[in-house]
Design a protein around this motif. Structure first.
Motif, PDB file in Angstrom:
ATOM      1  N   THR A   1      58.351  89.413  22.044  1.00 50.43           N
ATOM      2  CA  THR A   1      58.494  90.251  23.287  1.00 50.43           C
ATOM      3  C   THR A   1      58.445  91.231  23.910  1.00 50.43           C
ATOM      4  O   THR A   1      58.816  91.575  24.710  1.00 50.43           O
ATOM      5  CB  THR A   1      60.096  90.499  22.057  1.00 50.43           C
ATOM      6  N   ASN A   2      57.077  91.316  23.024  1.00 49.13           N
ATOM      7  CA  ASN A   2      56.389  93.277  22.857  1.00 49.13           C
ATOM      8  C   ASN A   2      55.366  92.657  24.169  1.00 49.13           C
ATOM      9  O   ASN A   2      54.258  93.097  22.816  1.00 49.13           O
ATOM     10  CB  ASN A   2      56.788  94.503  22.065  1.00 49.13           C
ATOM     11  N   ARG A   3      54.856  91.519  24.463  1.00 48.07           N
ATOM     12  CA  ARG A   3      53.822  91.513  24.993  1.00 48.07           C
ATOM     13  C   ARG A   3      52.546  92.711  25.241  1.00 48.07           C
ATOM     14  O   ARG A   3      51.746  92.204  24.594  1.00 48.07           O
ATOM     15  CB  ARG A   3      53.151  90.064  26.176  1.00 48.07           C
ATOM     16  N   PRO A   4      52.279  93.234  25.850  1.00 44.35           N
ATOM     17  CA  PRO A   4      51.495  94.428  25.890  1.00 44.35           C
ATOM     18  C   PRO A   4      50.882  95.099  24.287  1.00 44.35           C
ATOM     19  O   PRO A   4      49.933  95.373  24.427  1.00 44.35           O
ATOM     20  CB  PRO A   4      52.423  95.460  26.456  1.00 44.35           C
ATOM     21  N   LEU A   5      51.724  95.771  23.684  1.00 43.01           N
ATOM     22  CA  LEU A   5      51.739  96.095  22.419  1.00 43.01           C
ATOM     23  C   LEU A   5      51.143  94.673  21.727  1.00 43.01           C
ATOM     24  O   LEU A   5      50.188  94.898  21.034  1.00 43.01           O
ATOM     25  CB  LEU A   5      52.950  96.553  21.747  1.00 43.01           C
TER      26      LEU A   5
ATOM     27  N   ILE B   1      48.534  94.333  31.162  1.00 43.46           N
ATOM     28  CA  ILE B   1      47.514  93.501  31.881  1.00 43.46           C
ATOM     29  C   ILE B   1      47.712  92.291  32.966  1.00 43.46           C
ATOM     30  O   ILE B   1      48.021  91.235  31.416  1.00 43.46           O
ATOM     31  CB  ILE B   1      46.575  93.352  30.363  1.00 43.46           C
ATOM     32  N   PRO B   2      47.935  92.360  33.797  1.00 46.04           N
ATOM     33  CA  PRO B   2      48.304  91.316  34.280  1.00 46.04           C
ATOM     34  C   PRO B   2      47.242  90.017  34.092  1.00 46.04           C
ATOM     35  O   PRO B   2      48.452  88.892  34.290  1.00 46.04           O
ATOM     36  CB  PRO B   2      47.963  91.570  35.761  1.00 46.04           C
ATOM     37  N   ASP B   3      46.056  89.484  33.845  1.00 42.64           N
ATOM     38  CA  ASP B   3      45.687  88.764  33.926  1.00 42.64           C
ATOM     39  C   ASP B   3      44.992  88.232  32.538  1.00 42.64           C
ATOM     40  O   ASP B   3      44.697  87.614  31.958  1.00 42.64           O
ATOM     41  CB  ASP B   3      44.133  88.607  33.915  1.00 42.64           C
ATOM     42  N   TRP B   4      46.662  88.657  31.277  1.00 40.50           N
ATOM     43  CA  TRP B   4      46.110  89.263  29.996  1.00 40.50           C
ATOM     44  C   TRP B   4      46.513  87.338  29.217  1.00 40.50           C
ATOM     45  O   TRP B   4      45.748  86.826  28.391  1.00 40.50           O
ATOM     46  CB  TRP B   4      47.914  89.076  29.146  1.00 40.50           C
ATOM     47  N   ARG B   5      47.082  86.364  30.031  1.00 39.06           N
ATOM     48  CA  ARG B   5      46.981  85.282  29.882  1.00 39.06           C
ATOM     49  C   ARG B   5      45.226  84.635  29.780  1.00 39.06           C
ATOM     50  O   ARG B   5      44.182  84.305  28.893  1.00 39.06           O
ATOM     51  CB  ARG B   5      47.350  84.161  30.512  1.00 39.06           C
ATOM     52  N   ALA B   6      44.363  85.021  30.768  1.00 36.31           N
ATOM     53  CA  ALA B   6      43.057  84.291  31.480  1.00 36.31           C
ATOM     54  C   ALA B   6      42.088  85.639  29.781  1.00 36.31           C
ATOM     55  O   ALA B   6      40.783  84.820  29.157  1.00 36.31           O
ATOM     56  CB  ALA B   6      42.231  84.475  32.356  1.00 36.31           C
ATOM     57  N   VAL B   7      42.566  86.105  29.938  1.00 40.21           N
ATOM     58  CA  VAL B   7      42.049  87.655  28.903  1.00 40.21           C
ATOM     59  C   VAL B   7      41.905  87.004  27.365  1.00 40.21           C
ATOM     60  O   VAL B   7      40.627  87.196  26.818  1.00 40.21           O
ATOM     61  CB  VAL B   7      42.180  88.957  28.879  1.00 40.21           C
ATOM     62  N   ALA B   8      43.423  86.679  27.228  1.00 40.31           N
ATOM     63  CA  ALA B   8      43.108  85.916  25.182  1.00 40.31           C
ATOM     64  C   ALA B   8      43.049  85.343  25.861  1.00 40.31           C
ATOM     65  O   ALA B   8      42.253  84.552  24.278  1.00 40.31           O
ATOM     66  CB  ALA B   8      45.194  85.919  25.467  1.00 40.31           C
ATOM     67  N   ARG B   9      43.284  84.284  26.218  1.00 35.74           N
ATOM     68  CA  ARG B   9      42.524  82.918  26.113  1.00 35.74           C
ATOM     69  C   ARG B   9      41.183  82.844  25.929  1.00 35.74           C
ATOM     70  O   ARG B   9      40.272  82.173  24.700  1.00 35.74           O
ATOM     71  CB  ARG B   9      42.850  81.887  27.379  1.00 35.74           C
TER      72      ARG B   9
END
Length: 190
Positions: free
Chosen positions: A134-138, A111-119
């Motif tokens: 180490t496996n951020r997508p998973l 997910i390209p904007d994972w930081r904003a979505v996670a926050r």
């Protein structure tokens, strides 16, 4: 229980673990969401009928906008909980014979904007943990499906981060590659 194996349907009668079972169906046409919903609801009725040893025609999955689906047995409300999740080409039904349940599956992707979505949606602790995995997508997919399953169990819509929800989250062992998922149940069964 830390994980629950999901069974492809149609197949043999599911064997509930602590009152829990889940089925996965290949949907005929991933672009037709209504058809996929009808297909998984029919499969869920068939699987539940096999487990309860009753006719599928005597099981109704009722729902209204903004509320979780619920099970009627021969027209009478039951405490059996059910939750659905859809992902490209497949659908999941998770059933808790003892009460509420939430379920979510998702394809593992970057997910390209994972930081904003996670926050915004998963909270500061998860966002920080995702920075160093180490496996951020998973890891992101697992965190997202945990959150969605908990929200569904508690009949809440997706919103920006709020406190953890009570209950137990159980990872799903899915019979399909590149999918991750979870169920969430109340405190009584874990």
């Amino acid at each position: 229980m830390k994980s629950l194996a999901v069974q492809r349907w149609p197949g043999p009668t599911p064997t509930p673990q602590d009152g829990l079972f889940a089925i996965l169906v290949a949907t005929n046409n991933a672009t037709q969401r209504d058809a996929a919903r009808r297909q998984i609801r029919l499969a869920a009725r068939e699987a539940l009928a096999a487990v309860l040893r009753m006719a599928a025609a005597d099981i109704t999955i009722a729902s209204a906008p903004g509320t979780p689906p619920h099970i009627l047995l021969a027209g009478v409300e039951s405490r059996i909980g059910i939750s659905f999740s859809h992902e490209d080409g497949c659908a999941l039904a998770a059933i808790n014979l003892h009460g509420p349940i939430g379920a979510d599956i998702m394809r593992v992707e970057d997910i390209p904007d994972w930081r904003a979505v996670a926050r915004d949606y998963l909270g500061p602790a998860v966002a920080a943990a995702l920075q160093n995995t180490t496996n951020r997508p998973l890891a992101f997919t697992q965190a997202w499906t945990q959150r969605e399953a908990a929200l569904k169990c508690h009949a809440q819509q997706l919103s920006e981060w709020q406190a953890e929800l009570p209950g137990a989250t159980i990872s799903l062992i899915l019979p399909a590659p590149n999918l991750a998922g979870h169920i969430h149940i109340g405190d009584k069964i874990a």
